[in-house]
Design a protein around this motif. Structure first.
Motif, short mmCIF file in Angstrom:
data_model
loop_
_atom_site.label_atom_id
_atom_site.label_comp_id
_atom_site.label_asym_id
_atom_site.label_seq_id
_atom_site.Cartn_x
_atom_site.Cartn_y
_atom_site.Cartn_z
N ASN A 128 0.85 -1.19 0.00
CA ASN A 128 0.00 0.00 0.00
C ASN A 128 0.88 1.24 0.00
O ASN A 128 1.95 1.26 0.61
N ARG A 129 0.42 2.28 -0.74
CA ARG A 129 1.19 3.52 -0.82
C ARG A 129 1.50 4.06 0.57
O ARG A 129 2.62 4.50 0.85
N THR A 130 0.51 4.03 1.44
CA THR A 130 0.71 4.42 2.84
C THR A 130 0.94 3.13 3.63
O THR A 130 -0.01 2.41 3.94
N ARG A 178 -1.08 1.38 6.69
CA ARG A 178 -2.39 0.74 6.57
C ARG A 178 -2.26 -0.78 6.55
O ARG A 178 -3.27 -1.47 6.63
N LEU A 197 -7.87 -0.22 -5.73
CA LEU A 197 -7.40 1.16 -5.69
C LEU A 197 -8.54 2.12 -6.01
O LEU A 197 -9.61 1.70 -6.47
N ASP A 243 0.20 4.24 -11.57
CA ASP A 243 1.17 4.74 -10.59
C ASP A 243 1.88 3.58 -9.89
O ASP A 243 3.08 3.63 -9.64
N SER A 268 -12.63 1.01 -9.40
CA SER A 268 -13.70 1.59 -10.21
C SER A 268 -13.14 2.52 -11.28
O SER A 268 -12.19 3.26 -11.03
#
Ligand code: NDP
Length: 295
Positions: free
Chosen positions: A33-35, A38, A67, A75, A94
């Motif tokens: 996860n980008r962050t 989490r 995402l 990305d 979505s």
């Protein structure tokens, strides 16, 4: 059979629920996860946090994305393309059908296969009997991973066109969001007239519950849209159009937003102008539908 490794990228509420469902079924799950924070609770529950998207993609043949949209896929996977070859990417994010078709080409050009999906449940429903998920894209790749994907919700495979899964997801949310706006608008009308929403909304719920009978007469719902025949004299386009005009008038009198009733009235006005006044309300379909539908 031994549960196969799964990579899950994107740990919003949906991704987190999916990871927990897969872990509960015994699958080794790698997450990214980008962050990164989490992932903390999930790692404590048995997931493995990959250091990079490339490491996450390398960890499993099946790579599930959850995402915000497809731009996020580029990305994340852009820097990981070297690891993509041979992978099946199942994108449950979505976006528009056209965007998902372009993404299918992008993934294919990098030696991998994209299966698109649309999850028909909020996060608490993931992995429950009520959940189902639309899928489209290359059928062989979908079938290979169907048993694993079925853990998230009952799979409904729609066909090879990668745009179909998100299109049907959006068609369902079209029904859902329009109904929610209808309830909010009606509550605003009641409130403007001095009737508290807590008194009115329970009655609105009863109307919602009786709405299916307007659409399903017990035979084959959707037949009138498919055939263009709109028999029925109990709720004609003329009567419903007059009602739509009254809802707009009431909104104007009470200072409630008029966008929604204007849109609805325009369906009936155009149906009447096209000669459908004596037809069933369903004739509004004739002025809503695409000029050159695929079917
Ligand atoms: P969230 O918005 O909570 O999570 C989105 C995830 O996408 C996060 O992990 C976020 O990372 C990541 N993300 C967003 N943009 C980027 C980016 N540019 N680069 C890298 N990562 C990015 O979404 P949900 O979990 O609620 O939903 C996920 C998908 O599922 C959405 O497409 C949604 O429409 C769909 N969906 C949601 C439902 C729901 O009830 N919530 C129901 C059915 C479908 P970070 O943590 O770093 O922000």
């Amino acid at each position: 059979s031994t549960p196969t490794p799964v990579t899950l990228v994107g740990l919003g509420p949906m991704g987190q629920a999916m990871v927990r469902t897969l872990l509960a079924a015994g699958h080794p799950v790698t997450v990214w996860n980008r962050t990164p924070s989490r992932a903390d609770a999930l790692v404590a529950e048995g997931a493995v946090l990959a250091a990079t998207p490339a490491a996450a993609v390398a960890a499993s043949d099946l790579v599930v994305l959850s995402l915000t949209d497809y731009a996020a896929m580029y990305d994340v996977l852009g820097p990981a393309v070297a690891a993509l070859r041979g992978r099946t990417v199942v994108n449950l994010s979505s976006d528009t059908p056209g965007t998902t078709r372009a993404a299918a080409r992008w993934v294919a050009e990098r030696g991998a296969t994209l299966v698109t999906g649309g999850v028909m449940t909020p996060a608490p429903g993931v992995g429950t009997a009520d959940a189902y998920v639309y899928y489209s894209g290359p059928e062989a790749a979908f079938r290979e991973h169907e048993a694993t994907l079925a853990l998230l919700g009952a799979p409904r495979y729609l066909g090879e066109d990668p745009g179909l899964a998100q299109l049907l997801y959006q068609a369902q949310l079209d029904v859902f969001l329009t109904a929610l706006s209808g309830v909010a608008h009606a509550a605003a009308l009641a409130q403007a007239a001095g009737v508290p929403p807590t008194r009115f909304v329970p009655e609105a719920l009863a109307t919602l519950a009786s709405t299916p009978a307007m659409i399903d007469d017990g035979t084959a719902p959707g037949t009138e849209f498919e055939t263009g025949e709109h028999p029925g004299h109990l709720s004609t386009a003329t009567m419903m159009g007059a009602t739509a005009a009254h809802i707009l008038g009431a909104s104007e009198e009470l200072g409630v937003d008029t966008g929604l009733p204007r849109a609805i009235l325009s369906h009936y006005e155009r149906a009447l102008a096209a000669g459908h006044g004596r037809d069933n309300w369903s004739a509004i379909f004739e002025v809503i539908k695409a000029r050159t539908p695929a079917v």
